[in-house]
Design a protein around this motif. Structure first.
Motif, PDB file in Angstrom:
ATOM      1  N   SER A  17      -5.620 -13.535  -0.356  1.00  0.00           N
ATOM      2  CA  SER A  17      -5.039 -14.000  -1.611  1.00  0.00           C
ATOM      3  C   SER A  17      -3.526 -14.189  -1.482  1.00  0.00           C
ATOM      4  N   ALA A  18      -2.882 -13.241  -0.784  1.00  0.00           N
ATOM      5  CA  ALA A  18      -1.437 -13.340  -0.588  1.00  0.00           C
ATOM      6  C   ALA A  18      -1.086 -14.564   0.245  1.00  0.00           C
ATOM      7  N   GLU A  31      -7.344  -9.076  -0.245  1.00  0.00           N
ATOM      8  CA  GLU A  31      -6.005  -9.066  -0.837  1.00  0.00           C
ATOM      9  C   GLU A  31      -5.020  -9.841   0.035  1.00  0.00           C
ATOM     10  N   LEU A  32      -5.129  -9.659   1.349  1.00  0.00           N
ATOM     11  CA  LEU A  32      -4.244 -10.365   2.273  1.00  0.00           C
ATOM     12  C   LEU A  32      -4.517 -11.871   2.229  1.00  0.00           C
ATOM     13  N   VAL A  57       0.072  -4.341   2.425  1.00  0.00           N
ATOM     14  CA  VAL A  57      -1.341  -3.971   2.379  1.00  0.00           C
ATOM     15  C   VAL A  57      -1.637  -2.837   3.360  1.00  0.00           C
ATOM     16  N   ALA A  67       3.274  -9.461   3.473  1.00  0.00           N
ATOM     17  CA  ALA A  67       2.047  -9.079   2.766  1.00  0.00           C
ATOM     18  C   ALA A  67       1.254  -8.063   3.580  1.00  0.00           C
ATOM     19  N   GLN A  98      -0.443   0.520   2.044  1.00  0.00           N
ATOM     20  CA  GLN A  98      -1.359   1.033   1.026  1.00  0.00           C
ATOM     21  C   GLN A  98      -2.620   1.602   1.668  1.00  0.00           C
ATOM     22  N   ALA A 137     -11.723  -5.089   1.248  1.00  0.00           N
ATOM     23  CA  ALA A 137     -10.901  -5.348   0.064  1.00  0.00           C
ATOM     24  C   ALA A 137      -9.459  -5.670   0.462  1.00  0.00           C
ATOM     25  N   ASP A 138      -8.963  -4.987   1.509  1.00  0.00           N
ATOM     26  CA  ASP A 138      -7.605  -5.259   1.992  1.00  0.00           C
ATOM     27  C   ASP A 138      -7.515  -6.671   2.553  1.00  0.00           C
TER      28      ASP A 138
END
Length: 252
Positions: A72-73, A69-70, A102, A98, A105, A65-66
């Motif tokens: 997408s960034a 997200e990365l 990430v 980014a 988090q 998932a990370d």
């Protein structure tokens, strides 16, 4: 420090390659990086393809998932940066920011929940520690013509709860107001984009509880795009809002 590992400069059998590719690692142990693939003729007409690279010996705590997200960034940075000119440096800078976010988090999740957090998660903790000082910036750009940049100027302001105006064209003027920490973040993001020149000409910061710490621009309106010939309109608005001196800094 980030490192670069380039692919061989020729294709199979010694023929010219269809593309040039290399990886810029964001960590010393080559755990996570950016994979750049450039089409022949770059930077015209097509941008490079940029993907997330995960090292074979990676010990990173990032989850699937990370990585998503990365990725997408990275796509967001590419969309906001590429305007037909070289953009790799800006993309790497955006990727580093980014990745730091990430990774922080991911580390926090690995350590378990904090007793200081409520159901709002990390946002609740941040909101308890930030100030409500009001900041304003008059930002001067050599020009603002890119449709992508205009979208980011508006979108980032909305995300950061900033209000103000953008006068595109030659020169480009961006006036923003909001919580000081968000104003700082806004300019940090703008600087990641490719500019011929981008300068803060004027700035104001009013501490929480002082007479100046009152928003003078419509806090619900975000940043409004004006026309390229609307410098006088922006000047009139600033005068009406008591921001004439801030507006005049763009003349210096």
């Amino acid at each position: 420090g980030a490192g670069v590992r380039a692919t061989p400069p020729c294709g199979m059998g010694g023929r010219p390659p269809d593309e040039i590719a290399y990886t810029v690692w964001l960590t010393d142990d080559q755990a996570v990086g950016c994979r750049f693939q450039y089409p022949l003729g770059y930077p015209e007409p097509d941008p490079p393809t940029v993907t997330v690279a995960v090292g074979q010996t990676s010990t990173s705590s990032l989850t699937k998932a990370d990585i998503i997200e990365l990725t997408s960034a990275l796509q967001e940075v590419m969309a906001a940066t590429f305007d037909g000119t070289e953009c790799a440096l800006e993309v790497v800078m955006g990727a580093e920011a980014a990745f730091e976010s990430v990774n922080a988090q991911a580390m926090q999740a690995a350590e378990g929940p904090s007793h200081d957090l409520d159901d709002g998660g990390t946002t609740a903790l941040v909101n308890l520690t930030i100030s409500t000082d009001i900041g304003r910036r008059l930002i001067w750009a050599h020009h603002i013509k890119s449709g992508t940049k205009k979208k980011q100027i508006v979108a980032w302001a909305s995300e950061l709860k900033l209000s103000g105006y953008c006068k595109p064209g030659y020169p480009g003027i961006i006036l923003v107001e909001g919580f000081e920490h968000n104003v700082l973040e806004y300019f940090r993001r703008l600087r990641r984009l490719t500019w011929k020149a981008l300068v803060v000409k004027g700035e104001e910061m009013h501490a929480e509880g002082t007479a100046g710490a009152v928003r003078r621009l419509d806090s619900a309106a975000g940043v409004e795009l004006l026309g390229e010939e609307d410098m006088k309109t922006l000047g009139r608005i600033c005068k009406e809002k008591g921001l004439h001196e801030l507006f005049m800094t763009q003349m210096h």
